[in-house]
Motif scaffolding. Structure first.
Motif, short mmCIF file in Angstrom:
data_model
loop_
_atom_site.label_atom_id
_atom_site.label_comp_id
_atom_site.label_asym_id
_atom_site.label_seq_id
_atom_site.Cartn_x
_atom_site.Cartn_y
_atom_site.Cartn_z
N LEU A 1 1.02 -1.14 -0.20
CA LEU A 1 0.08 0.45 -0.36
C LEU A 1 0.55 1.04 -0.49
O LEU A 1 1.50 1.23 1.17
CB LEU A 1 -1.01 -0.04 1.25
CG LEU A 1 -2.40 -0.82 1.24
CD1 LEU A 1 -3.00 -0.46 2.40
CD2 LEU A 1 -2.71 -0.13 0.04
N THR B 1 -7.08 -5.27 -5.46
CA THR B 1 -8.20 -4.68 -5.15
C THR B 1 -7.22 -4.24 -3.47
O THR B 1 -8.28 -4.87 -2.61
CB THR B 1 -9.17 -4.07 -4.65
OG1 THR B 1 -8.57 -3.27 -6.76
CG2 THR B 1 -9.00 -2.24 -4.34
N THR C 1 -6.31 -2.36 0.03
CA THR C 1 -6.82 -1.12 0.64
C THR C 1 -7.09 -1.64 2.28
O THR C 1 -6.84 -2.59 2.87
CB THR C 1 -8.11 -0.45 0.84
OG1 THR C 1 -9.48 -1.36 0.72
CG2 THR C 1 -8.68 -0.41 -0.90
N ARG D 1 -2.87 5.18 0.54
CA ARG D 1 -3.94 4.96 -0.44
C ARG D 1 -4.49 3.95 -1.09
O ARG D 1 -3.87 2.55 -0.24
CB ARG D 1 -3.55 5.60 -1.93
CG ARG D 1 -4.02 6.97 -1.03
CD ARG D 1 -2.37 7.55 -2.44
NE ARG D 1 -0.91 7.47 -1.93
CZ ARG D 1 -0.11 7.95 -2.68
NH1 ARG D 1 -0.34 8.32 -4.19
NH2 ARG D 1 1.49 6.97 -2.53
N PRO D 2 -5.49 3.10 -1.60
CA PRO D 2 -5.62 1.73 -2.24
C PRO D 2 -4.12 1.57 -3.62
O PRO D 2 -4.11 2.18 -4.02
CB PRO D 2 -7.25 1.80 -2.65
CG PRO D 2 -7.53 3.56 -2.68
CD PRO D 2 -6.51 4.15 -1.98
#
Length: 596
Positions: free
Chosen positions: A152, A172, A174, A183-184
């Motif tokens: 990340l 994705t 996160t 931030r993702p």
């Protein structure tokens, strides 16, 4: 894939065992070993899942991660089987079982148990299925076994919890909603493999967007959000390689987790070039013939000791190891010589094969007492270690035997072939005489003996043969001087555990010592100076004189005393000399010169 046991016994066909017993193994034999490893890992996973039931964790529960794995296996069984058989998966399972049994330590148990979530996310990426799991992050990074590491942006240090969402091969990553901050990151790991580089990578433009950091064509210092695992190609014109160069997975080592140690561009390039040259020296597998290796059978090479290319790497392999829990992986400190790497690849893969056989068959009843002489070790070994050494070095002997046909390496190969076949036959005799082999173990060691006996009848260049015999006797002599206590005065030398050749009484002050002769004797010096050089050159008289000079200042120095004993035995090969070679620890040191 199922965690439920299948009530069917494994039965290895006799022809496959006959190939593996002497150290060989066809593609079919190796495939059978992998089937055995798969079954074993499923059983161990089932045991581990039972021990983790009810574990308090901020991550996805182990049962949920396991369901995700099983769903992925329904869609892509071969890919998920490869993940299950990945060496680092075996390393993680073994480490976790030690954790739950209290024989290993580490962070809170949920942190390491959460690696199952990483496996589940990876399986979903392979299969193209969807999942949404809470996963452990270390310094903001999620390891995806066999694929790489996602990190990340702006993540803080330490262990935290992240959310991994997978959909159609896209990940994705996160921070959880209750812990916003980094931030993702979105990446497609399965379609972004990276081979070890061959040419310098172009520098990225200063205005490149963050996505450029996900591409392995960017230098390592820029690729800090997505680091794909590199692979090693066997041949220059081959497609994407199948051998992982694993510098990232926390469970790539031998026991405790390791931090990532990303190789720089030059070191990765050096590995690729050396690997190609090394595997070109290993012949294709041929049934029961030991020493052959198909590079595709190797699942991972773990680089050890450095991440940046040095000015000059050492010519020999300084460190290499294999874990029985990580089939077909090998940890290696890169040498500069392709021959040295090729020998090590053969050696370590032999250990993997024998470990897989030991998972299928009880081969010996080992009391684990370390009292046996191993010609490739400085310390006494137990029977299991002795068996591993005999199996591995029989493969090494076969490698050197094949290399005697190569004009570039014929001289050195003849020496190493002669040395290893002699040493292995000595150890095989010890194993057969131990009385502790099972029926399967006796069949395996007899297979080794049959091959070695055939090799011992093969002619070898006489000077190389003489050096090999001398080196073998030197090692055993020095080993006994350093490890075996002399028989107490008045005790019969054949009484149990008193230092007799086959049942030594070990010194309490024994310590590690360097074996500097095995490789030094491979190539004699054209202008010998020291005692060892004269002995390697076939001049025991000159060697004896120089060893005596060395002993004048320290009459009991083991290295020089061993050389003196062996040089004297070559000059006077009588009965008294044979007794001295059998029990060198009984030799009285040469008297020191009088002090002026």
């Amino acid at each position: 894939m199922s965690s439920e046991p299948r009530h069917a016994l494994f039965h290895m066909p006799e022809p496959l065992f006959a190939e593996l017993a002497p150290g060989g193994g066809s593609v079919e034999a190796l495939a059978f070993l992998e089937r055995g490893e798969r079954a074993r890992r499923l059983l161990l996973l089932r045991t581990l899942l039972g021990r983790l039931h009810g574990l308090r964790t901020p991550l996805a529960p182990p049962a949920e991660a396991w369901r995700t794995l099983k769903e992925a296996a329904l869609h892509a069984p071969e890919a998920v089987d490869r993940l299950l058989l990945a060496p680092s998966t075996g390393g993680w399972i073994a480490h976790m079982l030690r954790r739950v049994h209290g024989t290993a330590s580490g962070p809170e148990l949920w942190v390491e148990a959460g690696h199952l979530c990483s496996l589940a996310v990876t399986a979903s990426l392979y299969a193209g299925t969807g999942t949404d799991l809470l996963v452990p992050l270390t310094d903001g990074a999620l390891c995806l076994p066999g694929l790489g590491m996602a990190r990340l942006p702006d993540a803080g240090p330490g262990v935290t919890v992240g959310r991994a969402c997978v959909e159609c091969g896209e990940l994705t990553l996160t921070a959880p909603a209750e812990h916003p901050g980094p931030r993702p990151l979105t990446v497609r790991p399965h379609t972004a493999p990276a081979r070890a580089p061959r040419t310098p990578s172009p520098a990225p433009a200063a205005s490149a967007p963050d996505d450029s950091a996900l591409d392995d064509s960017v230098p390592e210092e820029s690729g800090r959000f997505w680091l794909p695992l590199r692979t090693l190609a066997a041949f220059a014109d081959a497609g994407p390689g199948t051998v992982l160069l694993d510098d990232l997975d926390p469970y790539r080592g031998l026991d405790d987790p390791l931090p990532p140690a990303r190789l720089d561009h030059a070191e990765a390039e050096a590995w690729q070039e050396l690997f190609e040259r090394a595997v070109a020296l290993t012949g294709p597998p041929q049934g029961a013939v030991p020493g052959r290796l198909d590079p595709a059978a190797i699942r991972a090479v773990v680089p050890w000791g450095r991440t940046r290319a040095p000015a000059t790497a050492p010519p020999t392999v300084q460190v290499s190891a294999t874990s029985g829990d990580s089939y077909a992986a090998m940890l290696i400190a890169r040498p500069s010589s392709p021959v040295a790497l090729a020998e090590t690849l053969v050696h370590e893969f032999q250990h993997s094969k024998l470990a897989a056989l030991l998972h299928l068959f009880p081969l010996l009843d080992d009391d684990r007492e370390e009292r046996y002489y191993a010609p490739w070790r400085a310390d006494p070994r137990h029977l299991t270690g002795l068996l591993h050494g005999a199996y591995a070095f029989t493969g090494v002997a076969g490698f050197w035997r094949d290399l005697t046909a190569d004009p570039e390496h014929a001289g050195t190969a003849a020496y190493h072939f002669a040395l290893r076949r002699l040493q292995c036959r000595l150890v095989v005799r010890t194993l057969l005489a131990s009385g502790r082999l099972t029926a399967s173990g006796h069949a395996l060691v007899t297979g080794l003996a049959r091959v070695l006996d055939g090799w011992l009848r093969e002619p070898v260049d006489p000077p190389a043969l003489a050096r090999a015999r001398t080196a073998a006797v030197l090692h055993r002599t020095e080993w006994r001087l350093r490890n075996v206590a002399p028989t107490p005065h008045g005790t019969h030398p054949d009484a149990p555990a008193t230092g007799a050749p086959d049942d030594p009484r070990l010194r309490p002050d024994r310590a590690p010592w360097p074996d500097v002769r095995t490789y030094a004797f491979a190539t004699p010096s054209p202008a010998p100076c020291g005692a060892d050089e004269h002995l390697a050159a076939g001049d025991p008289a000159a060697a004896l004189e120089r060893y005596a000079d060395e002993l004048a200042s320290d009459p009991a120095e083991p290295h020089a005393l061993a050389g003196w004993i062996v040089a004297r035995s070559l000059l006077d090969p009588g009965r008294a000399t044979r007794r001295m070679l059998a029990r060198p620890e009984l030799v009285q040191p040469l008297p020191s010169p009088p002090t002026p």
